[in-house]
Design a protein around this motif. Structure first.
Motif, short mmCIF file in Angstrom:
data_model
loop_
_atom_site.label_atom_id
_atom_site.label_comp_id
_atom_site.label_asym_id
_atom_site.label_seq_id
_atom_site.Cartn_x
_atom_site.Cartn_y
_atom_site.Cartn_z
N THR A 264 -13.34 4.23 3.59
CA THR A 264 -13.88 4.88 4.79
C THR A 264 -13.54 6.37 4.87
N GLY A 265 -12.72 6.83 3.95
CA GLY A 265 -12.29 8.23 3.98
C GLY A 265 -11.20 8.49 5.02
N ALA A 266 -10.66 7.43 5.62
CA ALA A 266 -9.65 7.60 6.67
C ALA A 266 -8.39 8.26 6.14
N TRP A 267 -7.96 7.84 4.97
CA TRP A 267 -6.74 8.41 4.39
C TRP A 267 -6.95 9.88 4.04
N GLN A 268 -8.10 10.19 3.45
CA GLN A 268 -8.42 11.58 3.11
C GLN A 268 -8.47 12.45 4.36
N LYS B 53 -16.70 6.06 10.83
CA LYS B 53 -16.17 5.24 9.75
C LYS B 53 -14.67 5.45 9.52
N THR B 54 -14.16 6.66 9.73
CA THR B 54 -12.72 6.85 9.54
C THR B 54 -11.93 6.11 10.62
N THR B 55 -12.41 6.14 11.84
CA THR B 55 -11.75 5.40 12.92
C THR B 55 -11.78 3.90 12.64
N ILE B 56 -12.93 3.42 12.19
CA ILE B 56 -13.05 2.00 11.86
C ILE B 56 -12.13 1.65 10.70
N GLY B 57 -11.98 2.55 9.75
CA GLY B 57 -11.05 2.33 8.64
C GLY B 57 -9.63 2.13 9.13
N TRP B 58 -9.19 2.96 10.08
CA TRP B 58 -7.84 2.81 10.64
C TRP B 58 -7.71 1.51 11.43
N ILE B 59 -8.74 1.17 12.19
CA ILE B 59 -8.70 -0.07 12.97
C ILE B 59 -8.65 -1.28 12.04
N LEU B 60 -9.43 -1.25 10.98
CA LEU B 60 -9.43 -2.35 10.03
C LEU B 60 -8.09 -2.46 9.31
N ALA B 61 -7.51 -1.34 8.93
CA ALA B 61 -6.18 -1.35 8.31
C ALA B 61 -5.16 -1.95 9.28
N LEU B 62 -5.23 -1.57 10.55
CA LEU B 62 -4.34 -2.13 11.56
C LEU B 62 -4.56 -3.64 11.70
#
Length: 137
Positions: A126-130, A70-79
């Motif tokens: 997604t907890g990506a930032w954390q 989910k954190t990787t997906i969070g970064w991909i979605l933000a991109l």
């Protein structure tokens, strides 16, 4: 990275939003989304809209189903939200109406302000930032 119940609720809401948006790219909003494709893009506007619709559906499904990443997906979605932002800017600068509601400069400008919200939503829910902050310590 462990996320809270509130983050998980917002992650599911974002996933459903992405699936709905992707579906609308492929069906009832297909022509309206073409107004966002900048004229300098060297491929068919319809192809861009359809392709981005499939990407949005895939990202939404990934948010729902691929919880280990989910954190990787969070970064991909933000991109993804960053990459489509020039289309929103182009729509504003070229004064292209769409969706019935984006029919004035002020409406199109207000819409631009929501892109950073979507980016933050993807990274927070997604907890990506954390995860990134924790890895820096």
């Amino acid at each position: 990275m462990q996320t809270t119940t509130l983050q998980n609720i917002f992650k599911v809401l974002l996933a459903l939003f992405m699936i709905y948006a992707g579906y609308s790219h492929l069906t009832f909003n297909r022509i309206d989304f073409q107004a966002q494709v900048p004229d300098f893009v060297p491929i068919s506007k319809d192809f861009v809209v359809v392709a981005s619709g499939f990407v949005e559906i895939a990202l939404g499904l990934a948010l729902l189903l691929w919880t280990q990443r989910k954190t990787t997906i969070g970064w991909i979605l933000a991109l993804f939200f960053i990459l489509v932002f020039p289309g929103n800017i182009s729509q504003y600068l070229n004064q292209k109406d769409a969706f019935g509601a984006l029919n004035s400069d002020s409406a199109r400008l207000i819409r631009l302000l929501f892109q950073p919200v979507l980016i933050a939503w993807a990274l927070w829910s997604t907890g990506a930032w954390q995860s990134w902050n924790t890895s820096k310590k």
